[in-house]
Design a protein around this motif. Structure first.
Motif, short mmCIF file in Angstrom:
data_model
loop_
_atom_site.label_atom_id
_atom_site.label_comp_id
_atom_site.label_asym_id
_atom_site.label_seq_id
_atom_site.Cartn_x
_atom_site.Cartn_y
_atom_site.Cartn_z
N LYS A 228 -32.85 -8.84 -4.79
CA LYS A 228 -33.29 -10.24 -4.46
C LYS A 228 -34.64 -10.33 -5.17
O LYS A 228 -35.38 -9.58 -5.44
CB LYS A 228 -33.37 -10.97 -3.07
N PRO A 229 -35.06 -11.72 -5.65
CA PRO A 229 -36.33 -11.69 -5.89
C PRO A 229 -37.54 -11.31 -5.21
O PRO A 229 -37.58 -11.40 -4.16
CB PRO A 229 -36.67 -13.52 -6.22
N ASN A 230 -38.66 -10.53 -5.58
CA ASN A 230 -39.99 -10.37 -4.86
C ASN A 230 -39.54 -9.18 -3.90
O ASN A 230 -40.43 -9.31 -2.76
CB ASN A 230 -40.15 -11.53 -4.15
N VAL A 231 -38.60 -8.50 -4.03
CA VAL A 231 -38.24 -7.22 -3.18
C VAL A 231 -39.19 -6.00 -3.67
O VAL A 231 -39.14 -5.13 -2.97
CB VAL A 231 -37.03 -6.84 -2.81
N GLY A 232 -39.69 -6.03 -4.79
CA GLY A 232 -40.54 -4.94 -5.31
C GLY A 232 -39.74 -4.19 -6.42
O GLY A 232 -40.33 -3.08 -6.71
N LYS A 233 -39.00 -4.90 -7.20
CA LYS A 233 -38.18 -4.15 -8.15
C LYS A 233 -39.31 -3.67 -9.28
O LYS A 233 -39.10 -2.54 -10.06
CB LYS A 233 -37.06 -5.03 -8.68
N SER A 234 -40.01 -4.67 -9.77
CA SER A 234 -40.92 -4.39 -11.04
C SER A 234 -42.09 -3.50 -10.51
O SER A 234 -42.42 -2.54 -11.35
CB SER A 234 -41.43 -5.60 -11.53
N THR A 235 -42.26 -3.54 -9.28
CA THR A 235 -43.50 -2.24 -8.57
C THR A 235 -42.68 -0.89 -8.52
O THR A 235 -43.44 -0.02 -9.00
CB THR A 235 -43.61 -2.77 -7.17
N LEU A 236 -41.45 -0.93 -8.38
CA LEU A 236 -40.74 0.36 -8.25
C LEU A 236 -40.55 0.74 -9.60
O LEU A 236 -40.69 1.89 -9.81
CB LEU A 236 -39.50 0.13 -7.61
N LEU A 237 -40.21 0.05 -10.62
CA LEU A 237 -40.16 0.42 -11.99
C LEU A 237 -41.72 0.89 -12.51
O LEU A 237 -41.64 2.06 -13.09
CB LEU A 237 -40.00 -0.46 -13.10
N SER A 359 -42.16 3.03 0.02
CA SER A 359 -43.08 2.05 -0.30
C SER A 359 -43.40 2.27 -1.59
O SER A 359 -44.10 3.05 -2.40
CB SER A 359 -44.45 2.16 0.45
N ALA A 360 -43.07 1.20 -2.72
CA ALA A 360 -43.03 1.43 -3.96
C ALA A 360 -44.70 1.12 -4.36
O ALA A 360 -45.06 1.73 -5.25
CB ALA A 360 -42.18 0.50 -4.74
N LEU A 361 -45.21 0.35 -3.63
CA LEU A 361 -46.74 0.01 -3.77
C LEU A 361 -47.63 1.26 -3.54
O LEU A 361 -48.56 1.62 -4.43
CB LEU A 361 -47.14 -1.33 -2.64
N THR A 362 -47.27 1.94 -2.32
CA THR A 362 -48.09 3.13 -2.20
C THR A 362 -47.53 4.51 -2.69
O THR A 362 -48.04 5.44 -2.64
CB THR A 362 -48.31 3.27 -0.70
N LYS A 363 -46.60 4.43 -3.18
CA LYS A 363 -45.56 5.55 -3.79
C LYS A 363 -45.16 6.42 -2.65
O LYS A 363 -44.77 7.64 -2.97
CB LYS A 363 -46.13 6.06 -4.89
N HIS A 364 -45.12 5.97 -1.43
CA HIS A 364 -44.68 6.63 -0.24
C HIS A 364 -43.34 7.07 -0.16
O HIS A 364 -42.49 6.25 -0.37
CB HIS A 364 -45.05 5.97 1.23
N GLN A 365 -42.86 8.25 -0.24
CA GLN A 365 -41.56 8.78 -0.27
C GLN A 365 -40.72 8.43 -1.54
O GLN A 365 -39.66 8.49 -1.50
CB GLN A 365 -40.68 8.23 1.04
N LEU A 366 -41.59 8.35 -2.55
CA LEU A 366 -41.05 8.26 -4.08
C LEU A 366 -40.36 9.57 -4.43
O LEU A 366 -39.15 9.40 -5.04
CB LEU A 366 -42.28 7.68 -4.79
N ALA A 367 -40.84 10.65 -4.12
CA ALA A 367 -40.09 11.90 -4.42
C ALA A 367 -38.70 12.02 -3.71
O ALA A 367 -37.81 12.45 -4.36
CB ALA A 367 -41.20 13.01 -4.08
N GLN A 368 -38.67 11.60 -2.54
CA GLN A 368 -37.43 11.46 -1.95
C GLN A 368 -36.30 10.62 -2.68
O GLN A 368 -35.09 11.09 -3.02
CB GLN A 368 -37.39 10.99 -0.28
N LEU A 369 -36.85 9.47 -3.24
CA LEU A 369 -35.94 8.91 -4.02
C LEU A 369 -35.39 9.46 -5.40
O LEU A 369 -34.42 9.19 -5.64
CB LEU A 369 -36.47 7.49 -4.34
N GLN A 370 -36.38 10.00 -6.00
CA GLN A 370 -36.02 10.72 -7.39
C GLN A 370 -35.10 11.95 -6.77
O GLN A 370 -34.42 12.11 -7.76
CB GLN A 370 -37.28 11.40 -7.74
N GLN A 371 -35.11 12.57 -5.58
CA GLN A 371 -34.42 13.68 -5.59
C GLN A 371 -33.00 13.00 -5.10
O GLN A 371 -31.86 13.66 -5.44
CB GLN A 371 -34.66 14.49 -4.17
N GLN A 372 -32.77 11.84 -4.50
CA GLN A 372 -31.59 11.35 -4.56
C GLN A 372 -31.05 10.77 -5.76
O GLN A 372 -29.72 10.71 -5.85
CB GLN A 372 -31.83 9.83 -3.49
N LEU A 373 -31.71 10.19 -6.76
CA LEU A 373 -31.15 10.07 -8.05
C LEU A 373 -30.28 11.26 -8.67
O LEU A 373 -29.42 11.24 -9.16
CB LEU A 373 -32.44 9.75 -9.05
N ILE A 374 -30.95 12.41 -8.45
CA ILE A 374 -30.49 13.62 -8.90
C ILE A 374 -28.89 14.07 -8.13
O ILE A 374 -28.00 14.23 -8.87
CB ILE A 374 -31.27 14.91 -8.91
#
Length: 456
Positions: A228-237, A359-374
């Protein structure tokens, strides 16, 4: 071998444009003789293979350039012909003058992929290995490089040859039965043949299924970030790319078109696509963006569905997930704004065990998301596979072989005569032979090598 393959060919093997050096390659029986006519230094005809020689290239008495000449004497060269590589200064004028000079002496410009085609025709590589050279040149990630290198060094070809060899013995026995058709004899045990074909079918199916991963290796993973709008898609990118690629705003509907960029994770190239927020809207421009979002999701290999842990509603999130799952595209569910999350919402979603909280803004647990992508695409298993099909032509040939092998199984079960069995086995062998070039034609070769760059 076609008569044109007896010519001495020439081409620039380094990228066109100005650079420190350019490498001009010649191949053919007269390659060394031609170079020796205009090279001033040592007599190249007296030099051993795999040696370097400094001198000048001259047009009559005019020095065109100082060069280093590399000699590769047949059959100890890439094409198994006499090959000379001239390293000159990277001026486009110098390169053009040298090439034109050799053409005046009898060489001709190489066609796209002609050096590699000669290597194939002269037995240096089989067809699958030759195709891998183009894939190696185009490799833009560690895994793509590894897959192309395995294929170029013959690993994939060995597996195809082993499949063919196992079939050939039984095929010869079936063919022998045709010579004694009036006597109703059976040389090939049908149960043994069935077990063998089932074994080959399993291996062929494994290779066919690997194409889904191989295609990802070759072309990258188109990954849509939706929500949905404003959920942080661009921040995540921006967080994934580690740069401010997309405009971030609290105003819903800021992203009205798709934004794309790439990153490489563990040797795999991901093409992330930030899309317009999914919602009903009366804004014409935004509505077009939403429509493009749905189109991009249909084309994606992976969808990152992002939802808001701060203001989201459990029922709405569940409904949206169910809707996206109907697309039958691998889906990663990502709860964003963990730093501001509603505890009851996180607790409720945590029970599903397949939501990634970040948290896309603080990059918290971003590494976990990257592992999930793989792991979602099982890309972490690539290193363990012996062969991965990355070439569409190989994929189609394997499917043809698989279908004909199934006909063999069906024929054995139905007790059909050996002439029909022999035909299905021949078709299977033909399809497998097309991959490595054991079975080929000039039209196929022309199509394959025309896609190579000139000079390779």
């Amino acid at each position: 071998m076609p008569t044109y393959a007896q010519d001495t060919i020439i081409a620039l093997s380094t990228p066109s444009g100005e650079g420190a050096i350019g490498v001009i390659r010649l191949s053919g029986s007269e390659a060394i003789t031609l170079v020796n006519q205009i090279f001033h230094g040592k007599n190249l005809l007296d030099q051993p293979s795999h040696t370097l020689h400094f001198g000048t290239i001259r047009q009559q008495e005019e020095i065109l350039d100082e060069v280093v000449v590399s000699l590769f004497i047949a059959p100890h060269s890439f094409t198994k012909e006499n090959v000379v590589e001239i390293s000159c200064h990277g001026s486009s004028y110098i390169i053009q003058q040298i090439i034109e000079l050799f053409i005046s002496l009898g060489a001709r410009l190489a066609k796209p992929g002609e050096f590699t085609q000669r290597a194939y025709l002269n037995g240096q590589y089989d067809l699958a290995q030759a195709e891998a050279i183009a894939e190696l040149i185009a490799a833009d990630s560690q895994v793509a490089h590894r897959a192309a290198m395995y294929q170029m060094r013959g690993g994939f070809s060995r597996e195809i040859h082993q499949l063919r060899e196992q079939l050939v013995r039984f095929a010869s026995l079936i063919e022998l039965e045709l010579d004694f058709s009036e006597e109703d004899v059976e040389f090939a045990n049908r149960e043994e043949l069935k077990k063998l074909v089932q074994k080959i079918l399993a291996k062929t199916q494994h290779l066919i299924q690997s194409f889904s991963i191989g295609n990802v290796i070759k072309n990258g993973v188109p990954t849509v970030i939706a929500g949905k709008p404003n959920v942080g898609k661009s921040t995540l990118l921006n967080a994934l790319l580690n740069e401010e690629k997309a405009i971030v705003s609290d105003i819903p509907g800021t992203t009205r078109d798709v934004i794309e960029d790439e990153i490489t994770l563990e040797g795999i190239r991901f093409r992330f696509i930030d899309t317009a927020g999914i919602r009903e809207t009366t804004d014409t421009i935004e509505a077009i963006g939403v429509q493009r979002t749905y189109e991009k999701m249909q084309q994606a290999a992976l969808i990152l569905y992002l939802f808001d842990l701060e203001q989201g509603n459990l029922n709405e999130i569940t409904e949206e997930i169910a809707s996206l799952e109907k697309l039958n595209i691998p889906l990663i569910k990502v709860g964003n704004k963990l730093d501001k999350a509603q505890k009851h919402l996180v607790d409720a979603l945590r029970d599903t065990n397949d939501v990634v909280f970040i948290s896309a803004l603080t990059k918290h647990q971003l590494a976990q998301l990257q592992q999930q992508l793989i792991s979602t695409l099982q890309l972490n298993q690539i290193q363990d596979q012996s062969a991965i099909v990355t070439n569409l032509r190989h994929y189609e040939s394997l499917k043809s072989a698989y279908n004909n092998l199934q006909q063999v199984i069906s024929g054995i079960d139905q007790g059909i005569t050996h002439d029909f069995l022999a035909q299905d086995i021949r078709y299977s062998l033909h399809a497998l032979g097309e991959i490595t070039g054991d079975i080929t034609n000039d039209e196929l070769l022309g199509t394959i090598f025309s896609k190579f760059c000139i000079g390779k």
